[in-house]
Design a protein around this motif. Sequence first.
Motif: not given
Length: 305
Positions: A71-84
């Motif tokens: 989930n962390f890798v997915g968030t920083i790879s594809y999430g918004t900048a704020d989410a990352a």
Amino acid sequence: MNPEATAPRAADPGLFGPDSVTWQLHGDPVMWIAGVRALYLQALHPRAVRGVMINSDFRKDAWGRLLRTANFVGTISYGTADAAEAAGARVRKIHRLLGVDDPELLLWVHCAEIDSYLNVARRSGIPLTDAQADRYVDEHRTSARLVGLDPDRTPADTDELDAYFVAVRPELAAGEDARVVDDFLRRPPIPPLLVPARAVIWRHVAALAYDTLPPYAHELYGRPAPPPETVTHRLVATANALRSIPARLRWRLPPGHILNAMARLGPATRPAPFKLHRQAAILDGPGRAQQLSDGGDSTRWRRPG
């Protein structure tokens, strides 16, 4: 009325964006094998793995830990900048609370992950040029910052990454903690109904991840691996079998980072490793940039002729 106030805001591409190597690479299912390889490699640093043993209940909540990492890798790879950024802040807070924010150990974990993702991706047939591989390592100085590292002291290309492993090699050993991780990865605890699946599927994944480790890791663990060309052949075959599962079906697995990113940015941003081959001629310069990886080949993406 101010026109800028009413104009629609551009969709947030996140920290990497669709033009990055990370965007195209991290959507490939072979990354799951790479993630297991990273765990094997990380366990060879005695102080790093000791911190995991002391502060983690991974043996009781192994699948939860793996999914949180994914989930962390997915968030920083594809999430918004704020989410990352928020995900990074949570990780840094946990590291501080547990006292595992030693930069030396964080750097080992980071480099083991990036090396594993890059090594497995290339050997599985994804057509990364050397320049794109360098760009991938450089991109992940951003992920290094998110977990609390100084990006300027983190490898910026594959040469620096290789040099790091040469320097850290004398510190590595397969102690008791590494043996526990090895045993766990080979036979993770699962409900009785899933034991047949572990024997058929997981054992193959774990063995393949282990076999892709560098030779010194096999020596430390004391278990030999098949010849490199045999490992590469098996990895390509397994990766292409996983890729035969429709991407939209794979991407529906929770928490759906890639589908959310495509909904936010448009269907043209769909990640696909073959796009890297197209990008190379546009984004890379001459010389080393035009060389194909020698780490594996696949009929799915083999250059014609």
